[in-house]
Design a protein around this motif. Structure first.
Motif, short mmCIF file in Angstrom:
data_model
loop_
_atom_site.label_atom_id
_atom_site.label_comp_id
_atom_site.label_asym_id
_atom_site.label_seq_id
_atom_site.Cartn_x
_atom_site.Cartn_y
_atom_site.Cartn_z
N VAL A 185 0.82 -1.20 0.00
CA VAL A 185 0.00 0.00 0.00
C VAL A 185 0.86 1.26 0.00
CG1 VAL A 185 -0.18 0.28 2.52
CG2 VAL A 185 -2.08 1.01 1.06
N ASP A 186 0.33 2.31 -0.59
CA ASP A 186 0.90 3.66 -0.62
C ASP A 186 2.11 3.79 -1.55
OD1 ASP A 186 -1.03 4.63 1.09
OD2 ASP A 186 0.24 4.56 2.87
N VAL A 187 3.11 2.91 -1.40
CA VAL A 187 4.29 2.91 -2.26
C VAL A 187 4.54 1.49 -2.74
CG1 VAL A 187 5.34 4.88 -1.07
CG2 VAL A 187 5.86 2.56 -0.30
N ASP A 188 5.47 1.32 -3.69
CA ASP A 188 5.83 -0.01 -4.16
C ASP A 188 6.59 -0.73 -3.05
OD1 ASP A 188 6.68 -2.27 -5.45
OD2 ASP A 188 7.83 -1.22 -7.00
N THR A 213 1.78 -6.96 -5.94
CA THR A 213 1.62 -5.61 -6.46
C THR A 213 1.35 -4.69 -5.28
OG1 THR A 213 0.54 -4.24 -8.17
CG2 THR A 213 -0.89 -5.69 -6.84
N SER A 214 1.29 -3.39 -5.53
CA SER A 214 1.00 -2.43 -4.47
C SER A 214 0.03 -1.37 -4.99
CB SER A 214 2.29 -1.73 -4.01
OG SER A 214 3.22 -2.64 -3.47
N ALA A 215 -0.93 -1.01 -4.15
CA ALA A 215 -1.86 0.06 -4.48
C ALA A 215 -1.20 1.37 -4.04
CB ALA A 215 -3.19 -0.14 -3.74
N MET A 216 -0.78 2.17 -5.02
CA MET A 216 0.08 3.31 -4.71
C MET A 216 -0.60 4.66 -4.88
SD MET A 216 3.76 2.26 -6.35
CE MET A 216 3.29 3.00 -7.92
N LYS A 217 -0.17 5.60 -4.04
CA LYS A 217 -0.47 7.01 -4.22
C LYS A 217 0.72 7.64 -4.94
CE LYS A 217 -3.01 7.31 0.14
NZ LYS A 217 -3.05 7.92 1.50
N GLY A 218 0.46 8.54 -5.86
CA GLY A 218 1.55 9.19 -6.58
C GLY A 218 2.12 10.34 -5.77
N LEU A 219 2.82 10.00 -4.70
CA LEU A 219 3.32 11.03 -3.79
C LEU A 219 4.29 11.98 -4.49
CD1 LEU A 219 3.87 8.75 -0.65
CD2 LEU A 219 1.89 10.15 -1.20
N SER A 220 5.21 11.44 -5.25
CA SER A 220 6.18 12.28 -5.95
C SER A 220 5.49 13.22 -6.94
CB SER A 220 7.22 11.42 -6.68
OG SER A 220 7.98 10.67 -5.78
N ALA A 221 4.57 12.65 -7.71
CA ALA A 221 3.85 13.46 -8.69
C ALA A 221 3.04 14.56 -8.00
CB ALA A 221 2.93 12.57 -9.53
N SER A 222 2.50 14.26 -6.84
CA SER A 222 1.70 15.23 -6.10
C SER A 222 2.56 16.40 -5.61
CB SER A 222 1.02 14.56 -4.91
OG SER A 222 0.23 13.47 -5.32
N VAL A 223 3.74 16.07 -5.09
CA VAL A 223 4.66 17.11 -4.61
C VAL A 223 5.11 17.99 -5.77
CG1 VAL A 223 6.92 17.55 -3.59
CG2 VAL A 223 5.44 15.79 -2.62
N VAL A 259 -7.93 19.46 -1.90
CA VAL A 259 -7.85 18.93 -3.26
C VAL A 259 -7.76 17.41 -3.20
CG1 VAL A 259 -6.54 18.91 -5.41
CG2 VAL A 259 -6.68 21.01 -4.06
N THR A 260 -8.55 16.72 -4.02
CA THR A 260 -8.49 15.26 -4.10
C THR A 260 -7.90 14.88 -5.45
OG1 THR A 260 -10.43 15.01 -2.69
CG2 THR A 260 -9.79 13.11 -4.00
N LEU A 261 -6.81 14.12 -5.42
CA LEU A 261 -6.11 13.76 -6.64
C LEU A 261 -6.38 12.31 -7.02
CD1 LEU A 261 -2.66 15.44 -5.84
CD2 LEU A 261 -4.60 16.40 -7.11
N GLY A 262 -6.47 12.06 -8.32
CA GLY A 262 -6.79 10.71 -8.77
C GLY A 262 -6.05 10.32 -10.03
N ALA A 263 -6.67 9.52 -10.88
CA ALA A 263 -6.03 8.99 -12.07
C ALA A 263 -5.66 10.09 -13.06
CB ALA A 263 -6.95 7.96 -12.73
N LYS A 264 -6.52 11.07 -13.22
CA LYS A 264 -6.24 12.14 -14.20
C LYS A 264 -5.07 13.00 -13.77
CE LYS A 264 -9.53 15.58 -12.39
NZ LYS A 264 -9.75 14.86 -11.11
N VAL A 274 -2.57 8.10 -8.58
CA VAL A 274 -2.88 6.76 -8.06
C VAL A 274 -2.47 5.73 -9.11
CG1 VAL A 274 -4.82 7.47 -6.57
CG2 VAL A 274 -5.25 6.86 -8.96
N GLY A 275 -2.16 4.53 -8.66
CA GLY A 275 -1.81 3.49 -9.63
C GLY A 275 -1.13 2.29 -9.03
#
Length: 215
Positions: free
Chosen positions: A113-116, A126-136, A156-161, A165-166
């Protein structure tokens, strides 16, 4: 973050890999965790429906009560594996260590979860990840282009677009679901043609998935 989206993809991927007995163990009943879990259920159910199989999932109703590793949590996870659970989504910080240890001892699999988290255990599929780097980078970009006032002091809520997330493609090992297939699903989430519900109150069994709420 729209954690339900990456949770969905992780559940979908697990069933595509052939796992029919799944588990979800969350750290605490907080919004991010419940969204991850509900997405995981929806994704697993969708893949099972497509494949014409039936999936069963143990789902921790008490969410483990902590994000910490513990012997109690490892014992609980071991019990699930010993009774047929094949892969568990360990959703909550250091509790991953307990679930991974239980998986290693019982020839089981883990969803991170969160990261790889694949570098932390060979049990991770696999891991359900948040795009922390992309968000920063996105937020810092707002500072440099002078538009931070658009997001400062707002929620702000961030998603696939937003590329936020991924699943990890750099360490992809999902032989029965390709990176191209994954990217196609991500694109559908980004353009809104694939909608994943985030209303956790609707959590329930479906025609293709039997949900066992563990209290």
């Amino acid at each position: 973050y729209q954690e339900e989206l990456c949770g969905y993809m992780a559940g979908y991927a697990a069933v595509k890999l052939g796992y029919k007995n799944l588990g979800f163990l969350g750290g605490m009943s907080v919004p991010a965790v419940v969204r991850y879990g509900y997405g995981f259920v929806q994704g697993a159910s969708a893949a099972a429906a497509e494949m014409g199989v039936k999936v069963e999932m143990n789902y921790s109703w008490l969410y483990g009560a902590s994000f910490s590793a513990s012997t109690e949590l490892q014992t609980m996870a071991s019990g699930w594996y010993e009774n047929g659970t094949e892969a568990i989504f360990a959703c909550g910080g250091n509790m991953f260590q307990s679930v991974a240890a239980a998986a290693a001892a019982n020839d089981g699999a883990v969803v991170g979860v969160d990261v790889d988290q694949s570098s932390q255990s060979d049990t991770v599929i696999t891991s359900a990840m948040k795009g922390l780097s992309a968000s920063v980078q996105w937020a810092c970009g707002k500072v440099y282009d002078g538009s931070f006032d658009e997001i400062g002091g707002t929620f702000v809520t961030l998603g696939a677009k937003d590329n936020a997330v991924g699943l990890p493609t750099a360490t992809w090992s999902l032989t029965k679901w390709t990176v191209d297939d994954y990217n196609a699903m991500l694109a559908k989430m980004a353009d809104g043609s694939l909608v994943v519900d985030n209303d956790y109150s609707k959590l329930d069994s479906t025609d293709s998935l039997t949900l066992n709420l563990v209290k």
